[in-house]
Design a protein around this motif. Structure first.
Motif, PDB file in Angstrom:
ATOM      1  N   GLN A   1       0.812  -1.206   0.031  1.00  0.00           N
ATOM      2  CA  GLN A   1       0.014   0.212  -0.062  1.00  0.00           C
ATOM      3  C   GLN A   1       0.992   1.183   0.145  1.00  0.00           C
ATOM      4  OE1 GLN A   1      -0.394   2.161   2.639  1.00  0.00           O
ATOM      5  NE2 GLN A   1       1.082   1.111   4.017  1.00  0.00           N
TER       6      GLN A   1
ATOM      7  N   ARG B   1      -0.361   1.413  -6.293  1.00  0.00           N
ATOM      8  CA  ARG B   1      -1.706   2.225  -6.352  1.00  0.00           C
ATOM      9  C   ARG B   1      -2.313   2.558  -7.749  1.00  0.00           C
ATOM     10  NH1 ARG B   1       1.158   4.587  -1.738  1.00  0.00           N
ATOM     11  NH2 ARG B   1       1.539   6.518  -3.101  1.00  0.00           N
TER      12      ARG B   1
ATOM     13  N   ASP C   1      -6.460  -0.585 -10.102  1.00  0.00           N
ATOM     14  CA  ASP C   1      -7.549  -0.840 -11.055  1.00  0.00           C
ATOM     15  C   ASP C   1      -7.423  -1.513 -12.204  1.00  0.00           C
ATOM     16  OD1 ASP C   1      -6.074   1.511 -11.938  1.00  0.00           O
ATOM     17  OD2 ASP C   1      -7.886   2.750 -12.314  1.00  0.00           O
TER      18      ASP C   1
ATOM     19  N   LYS D   1      -3.706  -0.881   7.156  1.00  0.00           N
ATOM     20  CA  LYS D   1      -3.274   0.131   6.146  1.00  0.00           C
ATOM     21  C   LYS D   1      -3.538  -0.813   4.690  1.00  0.00           C
ATOM     22  CE  LYS D   1      -1.043   3.864   8.343  1.00  0.00           C
ATOM     23  NZ  LYS D   1       0.097   4.399   8.220  1.00  0.00           N
TER      24      LYS D   1
ATOM     25  N   GLN E   1      -5.389  -3.392   4.529  1.00  0.00           N
ATOM     26  CA  GLN E   1      -6.810  -3.858   4.239  1.00  0.00           C
ATOM     27  C   GLN E   1      -7.646  -2.822   3.675  1.00  0.00           C
ATOM     28  OE1 GLN E   1      -7.400  -5.491   8.160  1.00  0.00           O
ATOM     29  NE2 GLN E   1      -7.273  -7.386   7.768  1.00  0.00           N
ATOM     30  N   ASP E   2      -7.232  -1.710   4.013  1.00  0.00           N
ATOM     31  CA  ASP E   2      -7.914  -0.254   3.685  1.00  0.00           C
ATOM     32  C   ASP E   2      -7.555  -0.129   2.320  1.00  0.00           C
ATOM     33  OD1 ASP E   2      -9.002   0.390   6.071  1.00  0.00           O
ATOM     34  OD2 ASP E   2      -7.383   1.789   6.465  1.00  0.00           O
ATOM     35  N   PHE E   3      -6.285  -0.408   1.674  1.00  0.00           N
ATOM     36  CA  PHE E   3      -5.983  -0.468   0.379  1.00  0.00           C
ATOM     37  C   PHE E   3      -6.778  -1.208  -0.603  1.00  0.00           C
ATOM     38  CE2 PHE E   3      -3.680  -1.980  -3.339  1.00  0.00           C
ATOM     39  CZ  PHE E   3      -3.238  -1.143  -3.841  1.00  0.00           C
TER      40      PHE E   3
ATOM     41  N   ARG F   1      -9.797  -2.551   0.169  1.00  0.00           N
ATOM     42  CA  ARG F   1     -11.235  -2.041   0.299  1.00  0.00           C
ATOM     43  C   ARG F   1     -11.330  -0.582  -0.623  1.00  0.00           C
ATOM     44  NH1 ARG F   1     -11.191  -4.359   5.410  1.00  0.00           N
ATOM     45  NH2 ARG F   1     -10.198  -2.450   6.592  1.00  0.00           N
ATOM     46  N   ASN F   2     -10.343   0.358  -0.672  1.00  0.00           N
ATOM     47  CA  ASN F   2     -10.424   1.496  -1.251  1.00  0.00           C
ATOM     48  C   ASN F   2     -10.424   1.427  -2.790  1.00  0.00           C
ATOM     49  OD1 ASN F   2     -10.920   2.774   1.312  1.00  0.00           O
ATOM     50  ND2 ASN F   2      -8.703   3.552   1.301  1.00  0.00           N
ATOM     51  N   ASN F   3      -9.831   0.466  -3.122  1.00  0.00           N
ATOM     52  CA  ASN F   3      -9.486   0.050  -4.440  1.00  0.00           C
ATOM     53  C   ASN F   3     -10.277  -1.029  -4.993  1.00  0.00           C
ATOM     54  OD1 ASN F   3      -7.023   1.924  -5.341  1.00  0.00           O
ATOM     55  ND2 ASN F   3      -6.427   0.923  -3.638  1.00  0.00           N
ATOM     56  N   GLN F   4     -11.211  -1.541  -4.322  1.00  0.00           N
ATOM     57  CA  GLN F   4     -12.360  -2.491  -4.845  1.00  0.00           C
ATOM     58  C   GLN F   4     -11.344  -3.559  -5.406  1.00  0.00           C
ATOM     59  OE1 GLN F   4     -14.903  -0.070  -6.879  1.00  0.00           O
ATOM     60  NE2 GLN F   4     -15.879   0.622  -4.999  1.00  0.00           N
TER      61      GLN F   4
END
Length: 185
Positions: free
Chosen positions: A76, A82, A86, A114, A116-118, A120-123
């Motif tokens: 992350q 990052r 997508d 952090k 895990q947030d990556f 979720r945030n990037n689906q």
């Protein structure tokens, strides 16, 4: 045999890795490497580790027997990781019906939340092994350059290494390669 000079991000659990006969070689320092013909490809070793999103589960390469597997090494903290997230998800969605599975390996992220947030945030819909110590990378062979993150390997249906990308990818870079390897007999 030349190794690739790192132009991507660089910065460590109970991941397990062993065996395999894959021998990383980057002719002339290439960052896009294809191993052909298929009969001459090497296999990675046993690769498994804790699921990033579910502490009660392990994820293993052997869970995907008979499938083309795309392994992406990411963190992350890595800007190119990052930017490609997508694109990787689009390639996964476009090829999973061909018998393709993506598997991430999250490295050098000591703060699991952090990472895990990556996801979720990037689906990101495919699983990742949580491997802050990078122990799973032993399965890629002793010569695999672990300082090059992101890095993506495409394994054929026998889990032999067919292609490696030592850089961030776009969907258009990766999807045609996956489709070609998925079509191999």
């Amino acid at each position: 045999m030349a190794l690739v000079a790192s132009t991507a991000c660089a910065s460590g659990s109970d991941a397990v890795a062993s065996g395999g006969n894959f021998d990383f070689v980057s002719p002339g320092g290439k960052t896009d490497i294809f191993y052909d013909p298929p009969a001459q490809r090497g296999t990675v070793g046993t690769l498994s580790g804790p699921d990033l999103m579910d502490d009660l589960q392990n994820v293993s390469l052997s869970d995907y027997a008979g499938k083309v597997v795309v392994i992406n090494l990411w963190g992350q903290w890595c800007a190119p990781c990052r930017s490609e997230a997508d694109d990787l998800e689009r390639a996964y969605e476009a090829t999973k019906q061909l018998g393709v599975q993506f598997l991430g390996i999250n490295v050098r992220d000591p703060q699991k939340d952090k990472a895990q947030d990556f996801v979720r945030n990037n689906q990101v819909s495919y699983p990742s092994i949580y491997d802050p110590s990078m122990r799973t990378l032993i399965a890629l062979g002793g010569d695999y350059p672990t300082s090059v993150i992101p890095s993506t390997l495409v394994l054929d249906r026998q889990h032999r290494v067919a292609a490696i990308f030592m850089r961030a990818l776009l969907t258009d870079d990766l999807q045609p390669v996956i489709e070609r390897i998925a079509a191999e007999q």
